[in-house]
Design a protein around this motif. Structure first.
Motif, short mmCIF file in Angstrom:
data_model
loop_
_atom_site.label_atom_id
_atom_site.label_comp_id
_atom_site.label_asym_id
_atom_site.label_seq_id
_atom_site.Cartn_x
_atom_site.Cartn_y
_atom_site.Cartn_z
N VAL A 201 120.66 30.98 44.72
CA VAL A 201 119.34 31.62 44.74
C VAL A 201 119.36 32.80 43.77
O VAL A 201 120.38 33.48 43.65
CB VAL A 201 118.99 32.09 46.18
CG1 VAL A 201 117.79 33.01 46.18
CG2 VAL A 201 118.73 30.89 47.08
N ASP A 202 118.23 33.01 43.08
CA ASP A 202 118.16 34.10 42.11
C ASP A 202 117.66 35.41 42.73
O ASP A 202 118.18 36.48 42.40
CB ASP A 202 117.22 33.71 40.96
CG ASP A 202 117.76 32.55 40.16
OD1 ASP A 202 118.75 32.74 39.43
OD2 ASP A 202 117.20 31.43 40.27
N GLN A 203 116.64 35.31 43.58
CA GLN A 203 116.06 36.51 44.17
C GLN A 203 115.77 36.27 45.64
O GLN A 203 115.55 35.14 46.07
CB GLN A 203 114.75 36.89 43.47
CG GLN A 203 114.90 37.40 42.05
CD GLN A 203 113.58 37.96 41.53
OE1 GLN A 203 112.76 38.48 42.28
NE2 GLN A 203 113.39 37.86 40.22
N LEU A 204 115.75 37.35 46.41
CA LEU A 204 115.32 37.29 47.80
C LEU A 204 113.88 37.77 47.86
O LEU A 204 113.52 38.78 47.25
CB LEU A 204 116.21 38.15 48.69
CG LEU A 204 117.68 37.75 48.77
CD1 LEU A 204 118.43 38.70 49.69
CD2 LEU A 204 117.83 36.30 49.26
N GLY A 205 113.05 37.05 48.61
CA GLY A 205 111.65 37.41 48.71
C GLY A 205 110.84 36.27 49.27
O GLY A 205 111.36 35.17 49.54
#
Length: 270
Positions: A201-205
């Motif tokens: 995963v690249d970003q959390l959100g």
């Protein structure tokens, strides 16, 4: 001549949702939607995934269609919802970027194949099968008997081949070494936060985070980039009835167990 609908959507962000198990109906709907996104030259696609995975071939077809869409210049950002596991991961790694909630359930990279051995039950009921076949493996995973050693070896080879395809796709899509992927691709599941540490995963959100990222990648104004949904799944009136959703989930689980028996699956099955 530029048709009115093309003027409206040419610089608009698209959105496609993959919800529930990935099988024939979902594949047909999503592939049609991807084709529409490509025809309308949308610069960005927000791909919302809330799925435990599904059949191998259907997941691969959606993955391939997304890669072709990217080749046409469309930026694809995947947003993992409550769960995006197994085949959901396979589809997601075709995206340019992946955003997941910290508590998203993801991972389950691997293959499962199950059959139903009902031989003892059938024996108690006095039911037996008479089988005429053209080859020794033609009735493999028949419910009236256990697997032979040769059959188990044959099926393990099939599973290993499918698993290698999965690992290769994840490694390529995420820019990871295959041996690294194999170190955690043993069927285990992760939270979104753990997946980010592993490079899945690249970003959390949330989905809004993914929407803003898609706009940024495509050079769109995040404040004005409200996505247009393509291929929305049909609404079911029965879902408004209390308890109906739980009954549907139970029925879906039972139908999947029977309908997908004997098929290699990229599916999270707790």
């Amino acid at each position: 001549m530029l048709w009115p609908w093309r003027r409206k959507t040419r610089r608009a962000m698209a959105r496609i949702a993959i919800e529930g198990p990935i099988a024939g109906a979902t594949r047909t709907r999503v592939l049609k939607a991807i084709k529409q996104v490509q025809e309308r030259e949308c610069p960005a696609l927000l791909l919302r995934i809330d799925s435990p995975g599904g059949t191998v071939g259907d997941s691969q077809e959606i993955h391939s269609a997304l890669l072709r869409l990217k080749e046409k210049g469309c930026k694809v950002v995947a947003s993992f919802g409550n769960i995006s596991a197994s085949g959901g991961v396979y589809v997601g790694v075709a995206a340019d970027q992946i955003v997941a909630n910290p508590g998203t359930i993801t991972g389950s990279i691997g293959v499962i194949l199950r059959g139903n051995n009902l031989s003892k039950l059938l024996e108690r009921l006095g039911v037996s099968f008479e089988t005429v076949k053209s080859g020794i493996f033609k009735d493999i995973l028949s419910p009236d008997r256990a697997l032979t050693g040769a059959e188990r070896d044959l099926l393990q080879g099939l599973i290993d081949s499918s698993y290698n395809q999965f690992v290769e796709a994840v490694a390529t899509g995420r820019g990871l070494d295959q041996q690294l992927v194999r170190s955690f691709a043993d069927g285990r599941v992760f939270t979104g936060a753990q997946a980010k540490e592993l490079g899945l995963v690249d970003q959390l959100g949330d989905e809004e985070t993914a929407r803003c990222l898609a706009a940024e990648l495509a050079g769109l104004d995040p404040e004005k980039s409200k996505p247009i949904t393509f291929g929305a799944p049909p609404k079911r009136f029965g879902g408004l009835i209390p308890g109906r959703s739980q009954l549907r989930a139970i029925g879906q689980a039972l139908s999947l167990e029977m309908a997908w028996s004997g098929q290699p699956l990229w599916l999270y099955r707790p």
